[in-house]
Design a protein around this motif. Structure first.
Motif, mmCIF file in Angstrom:
data_model
loop_
_atom_site.group_PDB
_atom_site.id
_atom_site.type_symbol
_atom_site.label_atom_id
_atom_site.label_comp_id
_atom_site.label_asym_id
_atom_site.label_seq_id
_atom_site.Cartn_x
_atom_site.Cartn_y
_atom_site.Cartn_z
ATOM 1 N N ASP A 32 3.180 -1.758 12.748
ATOM 2 C CA ASP A 32 3.254 -0.133 13.022
ATOM 3 C C ASP A 32 2.031 0.437 12.975
ATOM 4 O OD1 ASP A 32 4.176 2.261 12.997
ATOM 5 O OD2 ASP A 32 5.046 2.328 10.937
ATOM 6 N N ALA A 61 4.754 -3.594 8.327
ATOM 7 C CA ALA A 61 5.656 -3.689 7.414
ATOM 8 C C ALA A 61 6.051 -4.872 7.244
ATOM 9 C CB ALA A 61 6.970 -2.785 7.847
ATOM 10 N N ARG A 112 -2.105 -2.893 4.609
ATOM 11 C CA ARG A 112 -3.136 -2.185 5.437
ATOM 12 C C ARG A 112 -4.526 -3.225 5.453
ATOM 13 N NH1 ARG A 112 -6.806 0.730 2.256
ATOM 14 N NH2 ARG A 112 -6.579 0.662 -0.048
ATOM 15 N N THR A 127 4.517 -2.126 2.761
ATOM 16 C CA THR A 127 3.585 -2.208 3.818
ATOM 17 C C THR A 127 2.096 -2.592 3.395
ATOM 18 O OG1 THR A 127 2.610 0.147 3.127
ATOM 19 C CG2 THR A 127 4.569 0.080 4.716
ATOM 20 N N SER A 163 0.783 -1.165 -0.079
ATOM 21 C CA SER A 163 0.037 0.008 0.048
ATOM 22 C C SER A 163 0.803 1.286 -0.125
ATOM 23 C CB SER A 163 -0.932 -0.058 1.147
ATOM 24 O OG SER A 163 -0.221 -0.213 2.509
ATOM 25 N N ASP A 164 0.138 2.386 -0.433
ATOM 26 C CA ASP A 164 0.734 3.869 -0.287
ATOM 27 C C ASP A 164 -0.136 4.511 0.760
ATOM 28 O OD1 ASP A 164 2.026 6.181 -0.821
ATOM 29 O OD2 ASP A 164 0.876 6.444 -2.671
ATOM 30 N N GLY A 165 0.638 4.220 1.679
ATOM 31 C CA GLY A 165 -0.099 4.947 3.028
ATOM 32 C C GLY A 165 -1.134 4.290 3.459
ATOM 33 N N ASP A 166 -2.232 5.128 3.595
ATOM 34 C CA ASP A 166 -3.493 4.419 3.709
ATOM 35 C C ASP A 166 -4.223 4.086 2.540
ATOM 36 O OD1 ASP A 166 -3.481 4.322 6.588
ATOM 37 O OD2 ASP A 166 -4.005 6.759 6.514
ATOM 38 N N SER A 213 0.719 1.863 -5.665
ATOM 39 C CA SER A 213 1.144 0.499 -4.801
ATOM 40 C C SER A 213 2.737 0.791 -5.002
ATOM 41 C CB SER A 213 0.862 -0.832 -5.296
ATOM 42 O OG SER A 213 -0.524 -0.950 -5.257
ATOM 43 N N HIS A 244 -0.616 -0.190 10.196
ATOM 44 C CA HIS A 244 -0.066 -0.748 9.178
ATOM 45 C C HIS A 244 0.934 -1.884 9.714
ATOM 46 C CE1 HIS A 244 -0.920 3.296 6.946
ATOM 47 N NE2 HIS A 244 -1.834 2.265 6.889
#
Length: 287
Positions: free
Chosen positions: A111, A116, A279, A277, A16-19, A258, A114
């Motif tokens: 984390d 890692a 989510r 990462t 993922s790209d952050g959320d 992504s 999320h």
């Protein structure tokens, strides 16, 4: 054996790209694997490009992967999703996975919302793609020889599954990718491919990728750890100036950006470490 339903499937977006973004995968964890036909039905019902099924085996986990249409020997994003699920369930750590034809590991570190995660791919190899395969693939997408990046010749690349690498000369060509799903499935089945990896090199260490997965009944994947590992292994074989790692952006053309990172060791045929990462897409089942 207890009946398994789609309610037992965890839904996790890997790389993922952050959320946002990432590639959704299904994950099932249980005491023993369901029968193959049941796993296939569940993967089809979930509808994601892959669902990973894992059962405890000794000190590690026995894992099989199913797309909506077929079993696949290895799936990177579903492995990352499994690593995230195991970290939530078992605690942070490195988990040994026994696949149909390889033994690998996945690491998960929590984390906040999320996880890692990083996988070590099966061994890699690459070789030049046969002329008839290249001709068929160019025709499938409506590309021409002049559309290819001559620095990265077409190749078969393997990191647990077989992929055709067809590097394009511009981002516009990558964005224009179109093909017929049935024709793509027939081509991949005819040539024994799991996916086709279409990379464009923005820089020596940064690639944009699109990844048709017609063999599994999926038009395109927004993140493909197995394809990225295969590409990274090929770049090592090719003598590409990767500097030990590449970053990959995938899924932008699907609105599912992504991010993948691949670490490339010096040993020919060695495993590739692919990380990102994950989510959670559902809040149940302990995630």
């Amino acid at each position: 054996m207890t009946t398994v339903t789609t309610n037992d499937i965890l839904r996790i977006a890997a790389f993922s790209d952050g959320d946002a973004g990432g590639n959704p995968a299904g994950v099932w964890i249980g005491a023993e694997l369901p029968p193959a036909d049941a796993m296939q039905r569940l993967a089809h019902a979930v509808g994601y490009s892959e669902t990973a099924f894992a059962a405890k085996q000794g000190e590690g986990w026995r894992v099989r992967y199913f797309s909506p249409a077929s079993e696949v020997p290895f799936c990177g994003h579903a492995t990352i999703a499994l690593g995230a699920a195991l970290a939530r369930r078992e605690g942070d750590g490195v988990f040994a996975l026994s696949l149909n034809a390889a033994a690998i590991t996945v690491e998960g570190r929590r984390d906040g919302a999320h996880v890692a995660a990083a996988l070590q791919s099966p061994p890699t190899w690459s070789r030049p793609a046969a002329a008839d395969l290249v001709t068929d693939a160019l025709a499938l997408f409506g590309y021409h020889d002049a559309d290819l990046d001559p620095r990265i010749p077409p190749a078969l690349a393997h990191a647990g599954a077989n992929h055709l690498v067809l590097a394009l000369a511009s981002r516009d060509l990558l964005g224009a990718m179109r093909y017929d799903l049935d024709a793509g499935r027939a081509l991949m089945q005819r040539h024994g491919l799991t996916t086709i990896v279409l990379p464009w090199a923005e820089r020596a260490r940064k690639f944009h990728i699109r990844n048709p997965f017609a063999s599994g009944g999926v038009y395109e994947d927004p993140a493909t750890g197995a394809g990225t590992a295969a590409l990274a292994g090929y770049l090592r074989d090719l003598g590409w100036p990767h500097g030990g790692a590449i970053d990959v952006v995938q899924g932008e053309d699907m609105g599912m950006r992504s991010l993948l990172h691949a670490e490339i060791g010096a040993d020919t045929g060695g495993s590739i470490r692919v990380s990102g990462t994950a989510r959670t897409l559902s809040e149940d089942k302990g995630l």
